[in-house]
Design a protein around this motif. Sequence first.
Motif, PDB file in Angstrom:
ATOM      1  N   LEU A 101      33.064  39.235  34.092  1.00  0.00           N
ATOM      2  CA  LEU A 101      33.148  38.106  33.024  1.00  0.00           C
ATOM      3  C   LEU A 101      32.067  37.225  33.181  1.00  0.00           C
ATOM      4  CD1 LEU A 101      36.742  37.427  32.314  1.00  0.00           C
ATOM      5  CD2 LEU A 101      35.230  38.677  30.890  1.00  0.00           C
ATOM      6  N   ALA A 102      31.701  36.775  34.627  1.00  0.00           N
ATOM      7  CA  ALA A 102      30.701  35.889  34.988  1.00  0.00           C
ATOM      8  C   ALA A 102      29.247  36.475  34.449  1.00  0.00           C
ATOM      9  CB  ALA A 102      30.747  35.445  36.440  1.00  0.00           C
ATOM     10  N   TRP A 103      28.848  37.803  34.920  1.00  0.00           N
ATOM     11  CA  TRP A 103      27.822  38.405  34.696  1.00  0.00           C
ATOM     12  C   TRP A 103      27.583  38.751  33.306  1.00  0.00           C
ATOM     13  CZ3 TRP A 103      23.467  38.919  37.466  1.00  0.00           C
ATOM     14  CH2 TRP A 103      23.528  38.757  38.692  1.00  0.00           C
ATOM     15  N   VAL A 104      28.698  38.933  32.586  1.00  0.00           N
ATOM     16  CA  VAL A 104      28.393  39.416  31.112  1.00  0.00           C
ATOM     17  C   VAL A 104      28.151  37.946  30.372  1.00  0.00           C
ATOM     18  CG1 VAL A 104      29.733  40.063  28.931  1.00  0.00           C
ATOM     19  CG2 VAL A 104      29.818  41.485  31.120  1.00  0.00           C
ATOM     20  N   PHE A 105      28.845  37.130  30.640  1.00  0.00           N
ATOM     21  CA  PHE A 105      28.746  35.753  29.780  1.00  0.00           C
ATOM     22  C   PHE A 105      27.593  34.793  30.257  1.00  0.00           C
ATOM     23  CE2 PHE A 105      32.857  36.977  28.597  1.00  0.00           C
ATOM     24  CZ  PHE A 105      33.099  36.756  27.014  1.00  0.00           C
ATOM     25  N   LEU A 106      27.094  34.762  31.442  1.00  0.00           N
ATOM     26  CA  LEU A 106      26.435  34.082  32.123  1.00  0.00           C
ATOM     27  C   LEU A 106      25.296  34.845  32.844  1.00  0.00           C
ATOM     28  CD1 LEU A 106      28.980  31.261  33.459  1.00  0.00           C
ATOM     29  CD2 LEU A 106      27.490  31.006  31.472  1.00  0.00           C
ATOM     30  N   PRO A 107      24.443  35.618  32.315  1.00  0.00           N
ATOM     31  CA  PRO A 107      23.378  36.485  33.022  1.00  0.00           C
ATOM     32  C   PRO A 107      22.270  35.594  33.421  1.00  0.00           C
ATOM     33  CG  PRO A 107      23.479  37.238  30.825  1.00  0.00           C
ATOM     34  CD  PRO A 107      24.755  36.067  30.809  1.00  0.00           C
ATOM     35  N   ASP A 108      21.975  34.306  32.631  1.00  0.00           N
ATOM     36  CA  ASP A 108      20.967  33.768  32.844  1.00  0.00           C
ATOM     37  C   ASP A 108      21.100  32.296  33.574  1.00  0.00           C
ATOM     38  OD1 ASP A 108      22.523  33.047  30.558  1.00  0.00           O
ATOM     39  OD2 ASP A 108      20.995  31.941  29.665  1.00  0.00           O
ATOM     40  N   LEU A 109      22.490  32.267  33.868  1.00  0.00           N
ATOM     41  CA  LEU A 109      22.644  30.995  34.723  1.00  0.00           C
ATOM     42  C   LEU A 109      23.469  31.164  35.986  1.00  0.00           C
ATOM     43  CD1 LEU A 109      24.186  29.122  31.267  1.00  0.00           C
ATOM     44  CD2 LEU A 109      22.142  28.626  32.491  1.00  0.00           C
ATOM     45  N   PRO A 110      22.556  31.323  36.716  1.00  0.00           N
ATOM     46  CA  PRO A 110      23.225  31.957  38.226  1.00  0.00           C
ATOM     47  C   PRO A 110      24.122  30.917  38.859  1.00  0.00           C
ATOM     48  CG  PRO A 110      20.890  31.308  38.316  1.00  0.00           C
ATOM     49  CD  PRO A 110      21.241  31.451  36.999  1.00  0.00           C
ATOM     50  N   GLU A 111      23.886  29.503  38.778  1.00  0.00           N
ATOM     51  CA  GLU A 111      24.735  28.560  39.435  1.00  0.00           C
ATOM     52  C   GLU A 111      26.250  28.469  38.802  1.00  0.00           C
ATOM     53  OE1 GLU A 111      23.180  24.613  39.582  1.00  0.00           O
ATOM     54  OE2 GLU A 111      21.424  25.159  40.861  1.00  0.00           O
ATOM     55  N   TYR A 112      26.020  28.680  37.689  1.00  0.00           N
ATOM     56  CA  TYR A 112      27.479  28.463  36.826  1.00  0.00           C
ATOM     57  C   TYR A 112      28.173  29.984  37.046  1.00  0.00           C
ATOM     58  CZ  TYR A 112      25.797  24.814  34.051  1.00  0.00           C
ATOM     59  OH  TYR A 112      25.218  23.625  33.619  1.00  0.00           O
ATOM     60  N   ARG A 113      27.432  30.940  37.340  1.00  0.00           N
ATOM     61  CA  ARG A 113      27.926  32.252  37.448  1.00  0.00           C
ATOM     62  C   ARG A 113      28.733  32.315  38.836  1.00  0.00           C
ATOM     63  NH1 ARG A 113      23.591  35.212  36.760  1.00  0.00           N
ATOM     64  NH2 ARG A 113      23.066  35.094  39.045  1.00  0.00           N
ATOM     65  N   THR A 114      27.738  31.671  39.814  1.00  0.00           N
ATOM     66  CA  THR A 114      28.692  31.771  41.164  1.00  0.00           C
ATOM     67  C   THR A 114      29.627  31.010  41.241  1.00  0.00           C
ATOM     68  OG1 THR A 114      26.430  32.286  42.056  1.00  0.00           O
ATOM     69  CG2 THR A 114      27.930  31.150  43.653  1.00  0.00           C
ATOM     70  N   GLY A 115      29.694  29.778  40.764  1.00  0.00           N
ATOM     71  CA  GLY A 115      30.901  28.976  40.604  1.00  0.00           C
ATOM     72  C   GLY A 115      32.200  29.448  39.649  1.00  0.00           C
ATOM     73  N   LEU A 116      31.991  30.126  38.752  1.00  0.00           N
ATOM     74  CA  LEU A 116      33.016  31.195  38.151  1.00  0.00           C
ATOM     75  C   LEU A 116      33.605  32.247  39.190  1.00  0.00           C
ATOM     76  CD1 LEU A 116      32.304  31.923  34.565  1.00  0.00           C
ATOM     77  CD2 LEU A 116      33.827  30.132  35.560  1.00  0.00           C
ATOM     78  N   ILE A 117      32.772  32.969  39.921  1.00  0.00           N
ATOM     79  CA  ILE A 117      33.269  33.807  40.711  1.00  0.00           C
ATOM     80  C   ILE A 117      33.861  33.337  41.974  1.00  0.00           C
ATOM     81  CG2 ILE A 117      32.386  35.743  42.409  1.00  0.00           C
ATOM     82  CD1 ILE A 117      29.945  36.128  40.699  1.00  0.00           C
ATOM     83  N   VAL A 118      33.521  32.030  42.237  1.00  0.00           N
ATOM     84  CA  VAL A 118      34.369  31.350  43.378  1.00  0.00           C
ATOM     85  C   VAL A 118      35.720  31.048  42.712  1.00  0.00           C
ATOM     86  CG1 VAL A 118      34.432  29.293  44.628  1.00  0.00           C
ATOM     87  CG2 VAL A 118      32.520  30.618  44.664  1.00  0.00           C
ATOM     88  N   VAL A 119      35.831  30.713  41.664  1.00  0.00           N
ATOM     89  CA  VAL A 119      37.153  30.308  41.172  1.00  0.00           C
ATOM     90  C   VAL A 119      37.815  31.544  40.857  1.00  0.00           C
ATOM     91  CG1 VAL A 119      38.257  29.678  38.650  1.00  0.00           C
ATOM     92  CG2 VAL A 119      36.293  28.428  39.578  1.00  0.00           C
ATOM     93  N   GLY A 120      37.207  32.661  40.472  1.00  0.00           N
ATOM     94  CA  GLY A 120      38.339  34.144  40.628  1.00  0.00           C
ATOM     95  C   GLY A 120      38.574  34.301  41.783  1.00  0.00           C
ATOM     96  N   LEU A 121      38.150  34.003  42.975  1.00  0.00           N
ATOM     97  CA  LEU A 121      38.617  34.375  44.242  1.00  0.00           C
ATOM     98  C   LEU A 121      39.806  33.381  44.791  1.00  0.00           C
ATOM     99  CD1 LEU A 121      35.028  34.708  46.214  1.00  0.00           C
ATOM    100  CD2 LEU A 121      36.484  36.638  45.202  1.00  0.00           C
ATOM    101  N   ALA A 122      39.976  32.200  44.342  1.00  0.00           N
ATOM    102  CA  ALA A 122      40.856  31.131  44.618  1.00  0.00           C
ATOM    103  C   ALA A 122      41.981  31.407  43.864  1.00  0.00           C
ATOM    104  CB  ALA A 122      40.216  29.806  44.607  1.00  0.00           C
ATOM    105  N   ARG A 123      42.984  32.087  44.386  1.00  0.00           N
ATOM    106  CA  ARG A 123      44.421  32.306  43.789  1.00  0.00           C
ATOM    107  C   ARG A 123      45.201  31.209  43.822  1.00  0.00           C
ATOM    108  NH1 ARG A 123      42.241  35.302  41.030  1.00  0.00           N
ATOM    109  NH2 ARG A 123      44.090  35.894  39.960  1.00  0.00           N
ATOM    110  N   CYS A 124      46.098  31.335  42.859  1.00  0.00           N
ATOM    111  CA  CYS A 124      46.875  30.003  42.502  1.00  0.00           C
ATOM    112  C   CYS A 124      47.904  29.699  43.727  1.00  0.00           C
ATOM    113  CB  CYS A 124      47.353  30.001  41.184  1.00  0.00           C
ATOM    114  SG  CYS A 124      48.066  28.350  40.760  1.00  0.00           S
ATOM    115  N   ILE A 125      48.198  28.558  44.203  1.00  0.00           N
ATOM    116  CA  ILE A 125      49.246  28.436  44.985  1.00  0.00           C
ATOM    117  C   ILE A 125      49.927  27.076  44.621  1.00  0.00           C
ATOM    118  CG2 ILE A 125      48.412  29.573  46.938  1.00  0.00           C
ATOM    119  CD1 ILE A 125      47.587  26.943  48.138  1.00  0.00           C
ATOM    120  N   ALA A 126      49.531  26.447  43.637  1.00  0.00           N
ATOM    121  CA  ALA A 126      50.014  25.194  43.278  1.00  0.00           C
ATOM    122  C   ALA A 126      50.706  25.079  41.783  1.00  0.00           C
ATOM    123  CB  ALA A 126      48.974  24.219  43.504  1.00  0.00           C
ATOM    124  N   MET A 127      49.625  24.694  40.951  1.00  0.00           N
ATOM    125  CA  MET A 127      50.197  24.498  39.444  1.00  0.00           C
ATOM    126  C   MET A 127      50.966  25.883  39.046  1.00  0.00           C
ATOM    127  SD  MET A 127      47.503  22.241  37.039  1.00  0.00           S
ATOM    128  CE  MET A 127      47.292  20.574  37.260  1.00  0.00           C
TER     129      MET A 127
END
Length: 366
Positions: A101-127
Motif C-alpha cells: 500500500l505504501a508503494w502504491v499510494f505514495l510512490p513519489d513520497l519516500p519519507e512518508y512511504r518509509t514511515g508507513l512501512i515502519v507502522v506496518g511492522l509495529a504490531r499492536c500490544i496496547a490499544m
Amino acid sequence: MSMQSPVRLAPLDRWLPLWIGLAMVAGLALGGFVPALGEALAALEVGGISLPIALGLLVMMYPVLAKVRYDRVAAVTGDRRLLVSSLALNWVVGPALMFALAWVFLPDLPEYRTGLIVVGLARCIAMVVIWNDLACGDREAAAVLVAINSVFQVVAFSLLGWFYLTVLPGWLGLDSAGLDVSIGQIAGNVLVFLGIPLAAGFASRWVGERVRGRDWYEERFVPRIGPWALYGLLFTIVLLFALQGDAVTSRPLDVARIALPLLVYFAVMWGVGMATGRTLALGYARSTTLAFTAAGNNFELAIAVAIGTFGAASGQALAGVVGPLIEVPVLVGLVYVSLWVGRRWFPGTAPAAPSGSTTAQQEVRA
C-alpha cells in the motif's frame, strides 16, 4: 455458548464515538492555542517513551487486563488455529500489505512511504485490548495474542525493517532505505506498554480472588475500575492530538495522502481476520480478537522509531503520528461493524447488542 442479556449502558459507553470525537477536537484545540503544550509534553520522555502517553495507556489497559480470567489462558494457548492464524496475519500478511500500500499510494513520497512501512511492522500490544473488549471479543485470547506479539516484536522488528526497507526494494528495483533501532529500545517499549499493566492486572485478580473471592472481584471490583479504561483512552487521544495538532493542521493534504493507505490497511486487515476466524470456525469472540489484533498497530513504537531514526521533523515521523490519528476512529467504527457482522456471521454466539451501543459491559460466555 450462552450469552448474558443486554444491560443498560452508562453514558460514557453509549456515546463513546461522540466522546472520542470531542477528545480529538480538544486535543487539536490545545495543540493550536497552546503551542508550548506540545513542546512540554514532548519533553517529558524517558528512554524515548512519552511519560504522559505512557500514563494514559497504562490507565487504559489495566482495567481490561484485570478482567482477564488467567485460569482460562491455557485453553487459548491450546488453540493452534487461533495462534497460527494470528502469527501469519501479524507477521506475514500485515507487513507485506503495508509495504504494498505504501508503494502504491505514495510512490513519489519516500519519507512518508518509509514511515508507513515502519507502522506496518509495529504490531499492536496496547490499544487493541480495549477495541477487543468493546467488541465483546475473547479477553483471554487477546491477552495471549498481545503477549506473543510482544515477543515477536523484540525478535523480529529490526530484521523485518531491514528486509522491507532495504532487501525487498532492492530485489524489486525500488528505492531502499535503512532502519537503525536497538532490541533494547523495542524491549523497553514492550515492558512499559504491556508488561506493567499485565503484571498489575494479574496481581489484582490473584490477590482479589484470594482475599474476597471471585464473585466479589467480578461483581464489585471490576465494575468500579471498568470505566477507567475509557478515561485512559480519552486522555491518551487528547494528548496525541495536542502533540501532533500543528503537523496535522499545517499539512492537511499530506495527512490525507498518508491517511488513505492507512484506511485501506485497517479495513483489509480487520476483514481478513474476521473472515479467517469464520472459516476456521473460531466463533464470534475469538474471530473478533483475531481481527482486531491483526488490524491494530503499536503506534508508540512506530513513532519512537521514526523520531529516533529520522528525526522529529521528518516525514517518517509525520507518517507515524498520523497512524493513531486514523486508527482510533476507524477501529471504533469497526467495533460497531464487528457487532453487526457478528449477528449475521456467527448466529447464536455473537452478542445481541442494542443498537448504537459499544456493549462494553456485555460478555460472551462459554
